[in-house]
Design a protein around this motif. Structure first.
Motif, PDB file in Angstrom:
ATOM      1  N   ILE A  42       0.832  -1.203   0.000  1.00 27.94           N
ATOM      2  CA  ILE A  42       0.000   0.000   0.000  1.00 27.94           C
ATOM      3  C   ILE A  42       0.869   1.257   0.000  1.00 27.94           C
ATOM      4  O   ILE A  42       0.566   2.252  -0.666  1.00 27.94           O
ATOM      5  CB  ILE A  42      -0.997   0.004   1.180  1.00 27.94           C
ATOM      6  CG1 ILE A  42      -2.076   1.066   0.976  1.00 27.94           C
ATOM      7  CG2 ILE A  42      -0.333   0.202   2.520  1.00 27.94           C
ATOM      8  CD1 ILE A  42      -3.080   0.782  -0.086  1.00 27.94           C
ATOM      9  N   TYR A  43       2.004   1.219   0.715  1.00 26.46           N
ATOM     10  CA  TYR A  43       2.940   2.351   0.692  1.00 26.46           C
ATOM     11  C   TYR A  43       3.509   2.544  -0.720  1.00 26.46           C
ATOM     12  O   TYR A  43       3.522   3.663  -1.248  1.00 26.46           O
ATOM     13  CB  TYR A  43       4.064   2.108   1.691  1.00 26.46           C
ATOM     14  CG  TYR A  43       5.208   3.096   1.574  1.00 26.46           C
ATOM     15  CD1 TYR A  43       5.145   4.342   2.183  1.00 26.46           C
ATOM     16  CD2 TYR A  43       6.355   2.780   0.826  1.00 26.46           C
ATOM     17  CE1 TYR A  43       6.188   5.249   2.063  1.00 26.46           C
ATOM     18  CE2 TYR A  43       7.395   3.677   0.704  1.00 26.46           C
ATOM     19  CZ  TYR A  43       7.307   4.910   1.326  1.00 26.46           C
ATOM     20  OH  TYR A  43       8.336   5.813   1.183  1.00 26.46           O
ATOM     21  N   SER A  44       3.967   1.457  -1.323  1.00 22.84           N
ATOM     22  CA  SER A  44       4.555   1.533  -2.667  1.00 22.84           C
ATOM     23  C   SER A  44       3.538   2.009  -3.685  1.00 22.84           C
ATOM     24  O   SER A  44       3.880   2.723  -4.640  1.00 22.84           O
ATOM     25  CB  SER A  44       5.110   0.159  -3.076  1.00 22.84           C
ATOM     26  OG  SER A  44       6.144  -0.238  -2.202  1.00 22.84           O
ATOM     27  N   HIS A  45       2.283   1.639  -3.487  1.00 23.59           N
ATOM     28  CA  HIS A  45       1.225   2.098  -4.390  1.00 23.59           C
ATOM     29  C   HIS A  45       1.062   3.617  -4.287  1.00 23.59           C
ATOM     30  O   HIS A  45       0.873   4.297  -5.296  1.00 23.59           O
ATOM     31  CB  HIS A  45      -0.089   1.396  -4.045  1.00 23.59           C
ATOM     32  CG  HIS A  45      -1.225   1.743  -4.953  1.00 23.59           C
ATOM     33  ND1 HIS A  45      -1.127   1.717  -6.325  1.00 23.59           N
ATOM     34  CD2 HIS A  45      -2.501   2.125  -4.675  1.00 23.59           C
ATOM     35  CE1 HIS A  45      -2.281   2.067  -6.862  1.00 23.59           C
ATOM     36  NE2 HIS A  45      -3.124   2.326  -5.885  1.00 23.59           N
ATOM     37  N   GLY A  46       1.159   4.147  -3.056  1.00 21.17           N
ATOM     38  CA  GLY A  46       1.091   5.597  -2.889  1.00 21.17           C
ATOM     39  C   GLY A  46       2.237   6.300  -3.580  1.00 21.17           C
ATOM     40  O   GLY A  46       2.054   7.362  -4.207  1.00 21.17           O
ATOM     41  N   VAL A  47       3.435   5.730  -3.489  1.00 26.10           N
ATOM     42  CA  VAL A  47       4.604   6.300  -4.170  1.00 26.10           C
ATOM     43  C   VAL A  47       4.389   6.284  -5.680  1.00 26.10           C
ATOM     44  O   VAL A  47       4.537   7.314  -6.358  1.00 26.10           O
ATOM     45  CB  VAL A  47       5.881   5.513  -3.805  1.00 26.10           C
ATOM     46  CG1 VAL A  47       7.043   5.942  -4.697  1.00 26.10           C
ATOM     47  CG2 VAL A  47       6.232   5.709  -2.337  1.00 26.10           C
ATOM     48  N   GLU A  48       4.030   5.126  -6.224  1.00 23.50           N
ATOM     49  CA  GLU A  48       3.868   4.984  -7.672  1.00 23.50           C
ATOM     50  C   GLU A  48       2.780   5.914  -8.200  1.00 23.50           C
ATOM     51  O   GLU A  48       2.952   6.571  -9.233  1.00 23.50           O
ATOM     52  CB  GLU A  48       3.528   3.527  -7.998  1.00 23.50           C
ATOM     53  CG  GLU A  48       3.332   3.265  -9.481  1.00 23.50           C
ATOM     54  CD  GLU A  48       2.916   1.828  -9.768  1.00 23.50           C
ATOM     55  OE1 GLU A  48       2.986   1.420 -10.935  1.00 23.50           O
ATOM     56  OE2 GLU A  48       2.530   1.123  -8.811  1.00 23.50           O
TER      57      GLU A  48
END
Length: 283
Positions: free
Chosen positions: A263-269
């Protein structure tokens, strides 16, 4: 900084999506004159305003499965699922030190949204009005979920999670003069909140505070009305919304580090892909 405000929703550990968003803002020196954040969104905003990239994610990685941080032992011992001493003193003072000096020096106005338990209305604590200990108490109040947290006393009042009264305080930002806002949500576009099923339990548990009980029961209505209002703002070009795609799911009290990392990486992307649009919006 432009005259664009930033609104950060909570949502428990789903808020790691917003952690990723704000880390990309820091990577690209994107700052705002005004921030209003709720619950876990306030946790994210503290690290964003203090310019400590990756701090919130690191704390979750290191301590989310530590019973001192979150555990039923805390609930039994002190009435809070999240350990008050560990989360709000040990971690920021010793283990992952919060940069209070940079936070204080920031020119960004910051409202921490909580719910006044006596009135059931939102309370907006302003950074510049509070001493250090009061700031951390306001942060705790904004993040104190009913049933698993005690009410937090601040200057004679009692407070709980800001999402009960104002989950997405975009109207407050507009009242403060910030007519255009970037809004970070932690649910996908299709989401709408359903009425709760435990009205009787809520009324009994908070019978001494009927206004906050009513705020809990009617929260779904205000939340959905705010989402409809945000849709209108988007159509007018007065809001840019950053939110996860449908299918990206994690629980409010999620402890699976792989899910939290996704979920964190999705926010970054998501934010990296929107950078040009964000910069154009803020001109």
């Amino acid at each position: 900084m432009s005259r664009t405000g930033l609104i950060v929703e909570g949502g428990g550990l789903r808020g790691l999506f917003a952690s990723g968003v704000l880390d990309v803002f820091m990577d690209n020196s994107i700052e705002f004159p005004y921030v209003n954040a709720v619950s876990f969104g306030s946790v994210n905003a503290f690290s964003y305003i203090s310019k400590q990239r990756g701090r919130t994610k690191k704390i979750m990685d290191d301590y989310i499965n530590d019973p001192r941080y979150m555990g039923f032992g805390n609930l039994l011992k002190e009435g809070n699922l999240f350990g008050t001493e560990f989360v709000y003193k040990t971690v920021p003072d010793f283990l992952n030190v919060f940069d209070m000096e940079t936070f204080r020096k920031s020119k960004t106005r910051f409202h921490i949204t909580a719910t006044d338990c006596r009135t059931g209305k939102p309370a907006y604590f302003e950074k510049s009005d509070l001493e250090k200990e009061e700031l951390l108490e306001a942060l705790r109040a904004s993040s104190s979920l009913p049933f698993i947290s005690k009410m937090v006393p601040i200057r004679g009042g009692l407070y709980l999670d800001g999402g009960l009264a104002d989950s997405i305080p975009v109207k407050k930002a507009m009242e403060e003069g910030y007519r255009k806002n970037i809004i970070v949500l932690t649910r996908d576009r299709s989401y709408r909140k359903s009425p709760g099923k435990f009205r009787g339990m809520i009324k009994w548990a908070y019978r001494k505070y009927p206004n906050v009980a009513e705020a809990m029961i009617t929260r779904y209505r205000r939340y959905n009305e705010t989402l409809d209002f945000i849709d209108e703002l988007e159509t007018k070009g007065d809001a840019l919304v950053i939110r996860p795609e449908k299918g990206i799911k994690t629980g409010r009290l999620e402890r699976d580090l792989e899910k939290l990392d996704r979920i964190y990486s999705h926010g970054v992307e998501k934010t990296v892909n929107l950078l040009n649009e964000i910069k154009e919006f803020m001109k």
